[in-house]
Design an enzyme around this catalytic site. Structure first.
Site, PDB file in Angstrom:
ATOM      1  N   ASN A 133       0.870  -1.171   0.000  1.00 41.01           N
ATOM      2  CA  ASN A 133       0.000   0.000   0.000  1.00 41.01           C
ATOM      3  C   ASN A 133       0.909   1.224   0.000  1.00 41.01           C
ATOM      4  OD1 ASN A 133      -1.782   2.061   0.551  1.00 41.01           O
ATOM      5  ND2 ASN A 133      -2.264   1.387   2.633  1.00 41.01           N
ATOM      6  N   TRP A 134       1.003   1.859  -1.144  1.00 37.23           N
ATOM      7  CA  TRP A 134       1.921   3.005  -1.263  1.00 37.23           C
ATOM      8  C   TRP A 134       1.370   4.271  -0.615  1.00 37.23           C
ATOM      9  CZ3 TRP A 134       5.044   3.318  -6.531  1.00 37.23           C
ATOM     10  CH2 TRP A 134       5.960   2.258  -6.553  1.00 37.23           C
ATOM     11  N   LYS A 135       0.088   4.230  -0.210  1.00 35.51           N
ATOM     12  CA  LYS A 135      -0.537   5.419   0.401  1.00 35.51           C
ATOM     13  C   LYS A 135      -0.294   6.647  -0.498  1.00 35.51           C
ATOM     14  CE  LYS A 135      -0.124   3.207   4.839  1.00 35.51           C
ATOM     15  NZ  LYS A 135       0.026   3.307   6.277  1.00 35.51           N
ATOM     16  N   GLY A 180       2.758  -1.177   4.271  1.00 39.06           N
ATOM     17  CA  GLY A 180       2.824   0.229   3.878  1.00 39.06           C
ATOM     18  C   GLY A 180       4.250   0.623   3.542  1.00 39.06           C
ATOM     19  N   GLY A 181       4.924   1.223   4.503  1.00 40.98           N
ATOM     20  CA  GLY A 181       6.260   1.796   4.293  1.00 40.98           C
ATOM     21  C   GLY A 181       7.230   0.863   3.578  1.00 40.98           C
ATOM     22  N   SER A 240       3.522  -2.245  10.303  1.00 43.10           N
ATOM     23  CA  SER A 240       4.978  -2.333  10.496  1.00 43.10           C
ATOM     24  C   SER A 240       5.565  -3.695  10.125  1.00 43.10           C
ATOM     25  CB  SER A 240       5.353  -1.940  11.921  1.00 43.10           C
ATOM     26  OG  SER A 240       4.977  -0.595  12.175  1.00 43.10           O
ATOM     27  N   GLU A 299      -6.818   4.731   7.989  1.00 39.40           N
ATOM     28  CA  GLU A 299      -6.551   6.146   7.696  1.00 39.40           C
ATOM     29  C   GLU A 299      -7.759   6.789   7.022  1.00 39.40           C
ATOM     30  OE1 GLU A 299      -2.785   5.556   5.708  1.00 39.40           O
ATOM     31  OE2 GLU A 299      -1.938   4.938   7.631  1.00 39.40           O
ATOM     32  N   GLU A 302      -5.349  -4.731  10.821  1.00 46.20           N
ATOM     33  CA  GLU A 302      -4.256  -3.782  11.025  1.00 46.20           C
ATOM     34  C   GLU A 302      -4.499  -2.974  12.295  1.00 46.20           C
ATOM     35  OE1 GLU A 302      -2.293  -2.654   7.022  1.00 46.20           O
ATOM     36  OE2 GLU A 302      -4.148  -1.519   7.194  1.00 46.20           O
ATOM     37  N   HIS A 357      -9.444   1.249   4.934  1.00 50.22           N
ATOM     38  CA  HIS A 357      -8.187   1.432   5.665  1.00 50.22           C
ATOM     39  C   HIS A 357      -8.437   2.380   6.842  1.00 50.22           C
ATOM     40  CE1 HIS A 357      -4.117   2.559   6.689  1.00 50.22           C
ATOM     41  NE2 HIS A 357      -3.719   1.474   6.037  1.00 50.22           N
ATOM     42  N   GLY A 372       2.747   2.148  10.751  1.00 52.88           N
ATOM     43  CA  GLY A 372       3.739   3.204  10.551  1.00 52.88           C
ATOM     44  C   GLY A 372       4.483   3.596  11.817  1.00 52.88           C
TER      45      GLY A 372
HETATM   46  P1  PGA Z   1       2.941   0.170   7.589  1.00 49.74           P
HETATM   47  O1  PGA Z   1       1.462   0.421   7.028  1.00 49.74           O
HETATM   48  O2  PGA Z   1       3.416  -1.135   7.011  1.00 49.74           O
HETATM   49  O3  PGA Z   1       3.736   1.356   7.104  1.00 49.74           O
HETATM   50  O4  PGA Z   1       2.822   0.116   9.077  1.00 49.74           O
HETATM   51  C1  PGA Z   1       0.553  -0.628   6.900  1.00 49.74           C
HETATM   52  C2  PGA Z   1      -0.759  -0.131   6.347  1.00 49.74           C
HETATM   53  O5  PGA Z   1      -1.221   0.937   6.757  1.00 49.74           O
HETATM   54  O6  PGA Z   1      -1.366  -0.781   5.472  1.00 49.74           O
END
Ligand code: PGA
Length: 248
Positions: free
Chosen positions: A10-12, A230-231, A209, A95, A163, A93, A169
């Site tokens: 997930n590149w956000k 994500g990251g 993470s 967010e 999640e 998600h 993150g």
């Molecule tokens: P992260 O994000 O791996 O950077 O913690 C995961 C996500 O929000 O899907």
């Protein structure tokens, strides 16, 4: 029946055209792996170019509107994602639930719209730190999940990502027992709500993470069928080790 693992990035709100070489490298590596599905969910603006940069690879979006079309400024429909070459989309998600006040009912409608538009879907759920510390994580997340699932779905096309918000993150990962407890609980609740067959085939990914260093442990926990990353999905160097950990 063994569930095939899914490792999705997930590149956000990260990534410009200049970063598409990473998508190419990730897709080329994915082709060499056995028994694991890999996908990248990129910003809308990159979908079409990511599909070109990574032919035959699963490229997705990070949100979809629940209506087919209409006066919804700034939103994107399932047909538009499909038209751009996407084959999947993330919905719900945390967010988006937090920053855009998306409810589980909206998330279920988005998931239904995605499936109707021939997109695979990853439905995200997860609890805040307050909820976890109050001891209410299991009930909260399972209630969120049951309310976020569309009325009907095929487990080949819909996966769930657990999640914990406090692990996204932050570098904090839920402990192995916490992950297994939650994934087992979610599967039992889906079995009660939708039947054993669906629950047994449903892929439940972990997210929060996930890195190369912890992927092997996380991806081999019971009831964990993949990862939403994500990251660490932004570069092939970081993402490929996670993809490899998901191999059968
Ligand atoms: P992260 O994000 O791996 O950077 O913690 C995961 C996500 O929000 O899907």
């Amino acid at each position: 029946m063994a569930r095939r693992k899914l490792v999705a990035g997930n590149w956000k709100m990260h990534g410009l055209g200049a970063d598409l070489g990473e998508a190419t490298r990730i897709s080329m590596s994915a082709e060499t792996l056995d028994g694991v599905d890999v996908a990248l969910c990129v910003p809308f603006t990159l979908i079409e170019r990511a599909v070109e940069a990574a032919p035959g690879f699963a490229v997705g979006g990070q949100d979809v509107h629940h209506e087919e079309k209409g006066a919804f400024t700034g939103s994107i429909s399932a047909a538009m994602l499909k038209d751009a070459g996407a084959s999947l989309v993330i919905v719900g998600h945390s967010e988006r639930r937090e920053a855009f006040a998306e409810t589980s009912e909206t998330v279920a409608a988005k998931a239904a719209a995605a499936l109707a538009g021939d997109l695979d879907v990853i439905v995200c759920v997860g609890e805040s730190l307050d909820v976890r510390e109050a001891g209410n994580a299991l009930e909260t997340v399972s209630a969120q999940l049951i309310a976020s699932l569309p009325e009907t779905f095929d487990t080949d096309c819909l996966s769930v990502a657990y999640e914990p918000i406090w692990a996204i993150g932050t570098g904090k990962v839920a402990g192995p027992e916490e992950i297994e407890e939650m994934h087992g609980h979610l599967r039992r609740q889906v079995a009660a709500a939708r039947g054993e067959e669906i629950a047994g085939a449903l892929r439940i990914l972990y997210g929060g993470s996930v890195k190369g260093e912890n992927a092997d442990t996380i991806l081999h926990l019971s009831d964990v069928d993949g990862a939403l990353v994500g990251g660490a999905s932004l570069t092939a160097d970081q993402f490929v080790p996670i993809m490899k950990a998901g191999q059968a």
